[in-house]
Design an enzyme around this catalytic site. Structure first.
Site, PDB file in Angstrom:
ATOM      1  N   CYS A 145       0.839  -1.198   0.000  1.00  0.00           N
ATOM      2  CA  CYS A 145       0.000   0.000   0.000  1.00  0.00           C
ATOM      3  C   CYS A 145       0.865   1.235   0.000  1.00  0.00           C
ATOM      4  O   CYS A 145       1.719   1.397   0.867  1.00  0.00           O
ATOM      5  CB  CYS A 145      -0.924   0.004   1.214  1.00  0.00           C
ATOM      6  SG  CYS A 145      -1.959   1.471   1.303  1.00  0.00           S
ATOM      7  N   GLY A 146       0.649   2.088  -0.974  1.00  0.00           N
ATOM      8  CA  GLY A 146       1.487   3.262  -1.133  1.00  0.00           C
ATOM      9  C   GLY A 146       1.164   4.403  -0.192  1.00  0.00           C
ATOM     10  O   GLY A 146       1.894   5.378  -0.146  1.00  0.00           O
TER      11      GLY A 146
END
Length: 300
Positions: free
Chosen positions: A139-140
Site C-alpha cells: 500500500c502506497g
C-alpha cells in the site's frame, strides 16, 4: 460502547454495499472499430483514517494511527483486522469498541474516519507502528497520517502536446509486457510496470511483489537516467489502477496510464484533474477509455 458487527460476516446482503461502486461514462474500443460510448461500473476508492483512543497516565487520548485506501463498507471490520494483523491488539478483549468518528472537521471526512477505543491495558508503540507502515510493500499510502495528505497532490497538470497514439499500438502492449516479465514467468507472483514509446517500443520494465513498488522502480530508473518528465511515454501496469498509481505517474509527468485491470473511482477523478489518459482492461484487442481520450489519435 459495543462492537459494530450487526450481521453475520457471511450474510450475502452486506457483501457489496451501495457505496462500494460508482458509475462512469467511458469509451469502449474493440479491434480497429471506432470508440463506442458506454456506461461502466467502477470500484469505489476512498481514504479511511483509523484513529485510536488509549489510556496514557490515566487520561484518555486520541490520535490518528494511519490512513489506508479502501472500498467503502465494513470499515469497522477493516479497522479491527488492521489492528490485529499489525500487532496492536491480540484479541477482542483488547478493544472497547469501534465507531464512526463523531468529531470530524470536514465534509469529505464524514464516513471516512473510524475510531477504535483500546482497552486501558493496551500499550501502543506509535514510533514502531509508523516505521512499519512506511515499509509496507502493498500500500502506497499507509504511512500517511491525514486524509488531506492523501488527497493533496503536488502534481502539475500534464501538457496537452501528446503523446498521440493509435489503438493498434495499445492492443500490442500487454503481449509485449508479458513477454518481458521474467519474474512473473518464473514465480507467477510479481506485478510489473513498463514504459513504452508512443510507437509501442518497450523502453523499461520493472517487477515487484508490490505494484506500487514496481512503479516506483520504473520511475526511479527513469529519474536516474535523466528521462524525466515522461510526457511522451506510455505506462502499462499489470494489475488495476488505484489512486496512488495515478498520483505516482502524474508526479513523473506520464500522460497515458494503461492497465490490464480496472481503475477505481478515485483514480479516474485524479486522472481527470491531472489531465491524464487512463485506459483499462487492455487485453484481447480491446480496452476502455476512462479519461482524456483525446490522446487516442485514431481508432485503428
Amino acid at each position: 460502547m459495543t462492537f459494530f458487527l450487526p450481521h453475520s460476516p457471511m450474510d450475502p446482503a452486506i457483501l457489496l454495499p451501495a457505496a462500494s461502486y460508482e458509475f462512469a461514462t467511458i469509451q469502449k474500443v474493440s479491434g480497429s472499430g471506432p470508440p463506442i460510448t458506454a456506461s461502466d461500473q467502477l470500484a469505489a476508492e476512498e481514504p479511511l483514517e483509523i484513529r485510536v483512543g488509549y489510556e496514557l497516565a490515566g487520561q484518555r487520548q486520541h490520535r490518528t494511527l494511519s490512513v489506508t485506501m479502501r472500498t467503502p463498507g465494513h470499515d469497522e471490520e477493516l479497522a479491527a483486522g488492521f489492528l490485529l494483523t499489525e500487532g496492536l491488539i491480540q484479541s477482542q478483549t483488547d478493544l472497547l469498541g469501534i465507531i464512526p468518528c463523531p468529531d470530524v472537521q470536514k465534509a469529505e471526512e464524514a464516513g471516512n474516519v473510524v475510531r477504535a477505543e483500546l482497552a486501558a491495558h493496551v500499550q501502543v508503540d506509535f514510533a514502531a507502528m509508523e516505521r512499519h507502515f512506511y515499509t509496507s510493500s502493498s500500500c502506497g499510502v499507509c504511512g500517511k497520517t491525514s486524509i488531506d495528505a492523501v488527497r493533496t497532490a503536488s502534481c502539475p497538470v500534464l501538457p496537452t502536446a501528446g503523446p498521440h497514439l493509435r489503438a493498434a499500438v495499445v492492443h500490442q502492449l500487454p503481449e509485449k509486457l508479458r513477454a518481458a516479465q521474467a519474474g512473473f514467468e518464473q514465480t507467477g507472483g510479481q506485478h510489473a510496470s513498463a514504459l513504452f514509446s508512443p510507437e509501442g517500443e518497450l523502453l523499461l520494465l520493472r517487477e515487484d511483489v508490490g505494484r506500487h513498488n514496481a512503479l516506483d522502480k520504473v520511475i526511479g530508473a527513469a529519474l536516474l537516467a535523466g528521462w524525466l518528465p515522461l510526457h511522451q511515454h506510455i505506462l502499462l501496469v499489470s494489475g488495476r489502477v488505484s489512486f496512488e498509481l495515478v498520483q505516482k505517474a502524474a508526479a513523473a509527468g506520464i500522460g497515458v496510464l494503461a492497465a490490464v485491470g480496472a481503475p477505481s473511482s478515485l483514480a479516474i477523478q485524479a486522472a481527470e484533474s491531472f489531465g491524464m489518459t487512463v485506459l483499462g482492461f487492455v487485453r484481447n484487442e480491446r480496452f476502455n477509455i476512462y479519461s482524456h481520450g483525446w490522446r487516442l489519435a485514431e481508432a485503428g
